[in-house]
Design a protein around this motif. Structure first.
Motif, PDB file in Angstrom:
ATOM      1  N   THR A 109       0.827  -1.199   0.000  1.00 18.83           N
ATOM      2  CA  THR A 109       0.000   0.000   0.000  1.00 18.83           C
ATOM      3  C   THR A 109       0.866   1.255   0.000  1.00 18.83           C
ATOM      4  OG1 THR A 109      -1.894   1.078   1.076  1.00 18.83           O
ATOM      5  CG2 THR A 109      -0.181   0.199   2.521  1.00 18.83           C
ATOM      6  N   ARG A 110       0.307   2.330  -0.508  1.00 17.47           N
ATOM      7  CA  ARG A 110       1.004   3.620  -0.545  1.00 17.47           C
ATOM      8  C   ARG A 110       0.202   4.639   0.248  1.00 17.47           C
ATOM      9  NH1 ARG A 110       1.003   8.338  -3.508  1.00 17.47           N
ATOM     10  NH2 ARG A 110       3.036   9.323  -3.771  1.00 17.47           N
ATOM     11  N   ASP A 133      -3.596  15.348  -3.410  1.00 21.19           N
ATOM     12  CA  ASP A 133      -2.239  15.775  -3.746  1.00 21.19           C
ATOM     13  C   ASP A 133      -2.134  17.295  -3.704  1.00 21.19           C
ATOM     14  OD1 ASP A 133      -1.101  13.284  -4.039  1.00 21.19           O
ATOM     15  OD2 ASP A 133      -1.510  13.152  -6.189  1.00 21.19           O
ATOM     16  N   GLU A 142      -7.889  11.484  -5.368  1.00 21.39           N
ATOM     17  CA  GLU A 142      -6.441  11.429  -5.156  1.00 21.39           C
ATOM     18  C   GLU A 142      -5.750  12.687  -5.678  1.00 21.39           C
ATOM     19  OE1 GLU A 142      -7.958   7.472  -4.584  1.00 21.39           O
ATOM     20  OE2 GLU A 142      -8.270   8.930  -6.190  1.00 21.39           O
ATOM     21  N   ASP A 166      -2.138   3.265  -4.117  1.00 23.30           N
ATOM     22  CA  ASP A 166      -2.653   4.349  -3.290  1.00 23.30           C
ATOM     23  C   ASP A 166      -3.825   3.898  -2.427  1.00 23.30           C
ATOM     24  OD1 ASP A 166      -0.851   6.155  -4.250  1.00 23.30           O
ATOM     25  OD2 ASP A 166      -2.208   7.067  -5.699  1.00 23.30           O
ATOM     26  N   HIS A 211      -4.975  -1.456   2.802  1.00 26.05           N
ATOM     27  CA  HIS A 211      -4.971  -0.007   2.940  1.00 26.05           C
ATOM     28  C   HIS A 211      -5.229   0.348   4.410  1.00 26.05           C
ATOM     29  CE1 HIS A 211      -4.392   0.495  -1.222  1.00 26.05           C
ATOM     30  NE2 HIS A 211      -5.634   0.303  -1.615  1.00 26.05           N
ATOM     31  N   GLN A 243       7.045   6.461   3.402  1.00 24.92           N
ATOM     32  CA  GLN A 243       6.665   5.489   2.374  1.00 24.92           C
ATOM     33  C   GLN A 243       7.681   4.358   2.386  1.00 24.92           C
ATOM     34  OE1 GLN A 243       3.891   5.635   0.794  1.00 24.92           O
ATOM     35  NE2 GLN A 243       3.348   7.728   0.255  1.00 24.92           N
ATOM     36  N   ILE A 260      -1.400   8.008   1.193  1.00 22.68           N
ATOM     37  CA  ILE A 260      -1.895   9.178   0.471  1.00 22.68           C
ATOM     38  C   ILE A 260      -1.928  10.379   1.428  1.00 22.68           C
ATOM     39  CG2 ILE A 260      -3.236   7.832  -1.184  1.00 22.68           C
ATOM     40  CD1 ILE A 260      -5.717   8.430   0.506  1.00 22.68           C
TER      41      ILE A 260
END
Length: 343
Positions: free
Chosen positions: A60-61, A139, A135, A172, A205, A165, A63
């Motif tokens: 997972t990333r 950002d 998303e 994401d 997530h 990260q 956000i």
């Protein structure tokens, strides 16, 4: 069980506010099922595992899910923690008592959302305006939501965008990093491969509920927040084949562990998985999906300290944490690591 059984005293100077540099320079406490603890480093991990073992990482990333804005003159903070659909997220809201259904919250950079519904746990469903993917909006307007025990002591900065990260971050959706994997570097992965230690990835997530304290007095009264995850059929097949050969599955982080346990059956077979999990692991749980765990040091009375106590035994983990505190290990998200291998 009583929640206060999982309490311990942690000096505040043991809370890491920055990660080790390089990442794989962090310390690692080896905790076997029996025998003495061993003070090691993360780079010693290959020698502590056996050829054929498989490490399982969460890809997972994180956000930038933390937003600041206003409802009229009232300042509102929102931390998104679970996607509902393309335009709606469930969020924990600071100053949420100032909201009512239908209120418009205006965040930075021309990003806005309607507070649609308040949930029993105090969170809200936020519906974001416009046609841009959420998303993209995050950002533009959001920040990385560092845990409160870090964000309460220093400002979030540009370095955190990369520090928070993992090298596996690809998909994401997380609000918190799977922090056990923050220690891994290409150099360490090459050393693991040279020792014939394999690795796989899954996706969970991580939600903001991971930061919430357990408010109940008894573990039976605590309700976990659901998180979305997926294990592909191919990954499940490879993991089952590895275990059939007599090799161990070692989760890297409690997030990987929780998803593997959600996907495993009573015969220790891991199945493909896609959906929500709210699994809550406490002492007495019988592990089916994993044989060991690489993890950081967790908060007192947290669901994660309960999980590691279920794996190794409460007395064993209380002793391990006492050893870590006495020997000045660094705790929590940016802190040091441990390898837990039950007998």
């Amino acid at each position: 069980m009583r929640v206060d059984l999982f309490d311990f005293e942690l000096p505040t100077d043991r809370i890491a506010l920055r990660p080790a540099r390089p990442r794989d320079a962090a310390r690692l406490l080896f905790v076997p099922g029996q025998g003495d603890f061993a003070d090691k480093g993360v780079l010693d991990l290959p020698s502590l595992l056996e050829p054929g073992d498989v490490l399982v990482f969460n890809d997972t990333r994180v956000i930038p899910a933390q937003l600041e804005g206003y409802r009229g003159a009232a300042r509102i903070g929102a931390t998104l923690h679970k996607r509902i659909d393309l335009r709606r997220w469930q969020a924990f809201v600071r100053n949420g008592k100032r909201l009512k259904a239908g209120d418009l919250i205006e965040f930075a950079a021309a990003v806005s959302a309607v507070a649609e519904e308040r949930h029993a746990d105090g969170s809200w469903t936020l519906a974001f305006a416009g046609d841009e993917p959420v998303e993209v909006l995050l950002d533009r307007a959001g920040q990385v939501p560092l845990p409160p025990y870090i964000a309460g002591k220093r400002a979030i900065d540009e370095q955190d965008k990369s520090d928070y990260q993992t090298m596996f971050a690809a998909k994401d959706g997380a609000v918190a990093a799977p922090t056990a994997a923050l220690h891994f570097t290409p150099r360490l992965m090459e050393a693991l491969a040279a020792r014939e230690i394999g690795h796989e990835t899954l996706t969970l997530h991580v939600g903001a509920g991971t930061f919430l304290p357990v408010k109940a007095d008894d573990t039976n009264d605590h309700q976990m927040h659901a998180e979305w995850g997926v294990i592909s059929a191919e990954t499940a097949e490879r993991l089952n084949a590895s275990r059939a050969r007599g090799n161990r599955i070692v989760a890297v982080g409690t997030t990987s562990l929780r998803l593997l346990e959600s996907a495993a059956d009573a015969d220790r077979v891991i199945h493909p998985f896609e959906g929500d999990t709210a699994i809550f692991i406490t002492p007495g749980y019988r592990f089916k999906g994993i044989d060991g765990l690489v993890t950081n040091f967790h908060l007192p009375k947290s669901t994660l300290f309960m999980l590691v106590s279920a794996l190794m035994g409460l007395d064993r983990m209380q002793a391990a944490y006492a050893h870590a505190i006495a020997n000045e290990y660094r705790f929590y998200s940016y802190g040091d690591s441990s390898l837990l291998l039950p007998s």
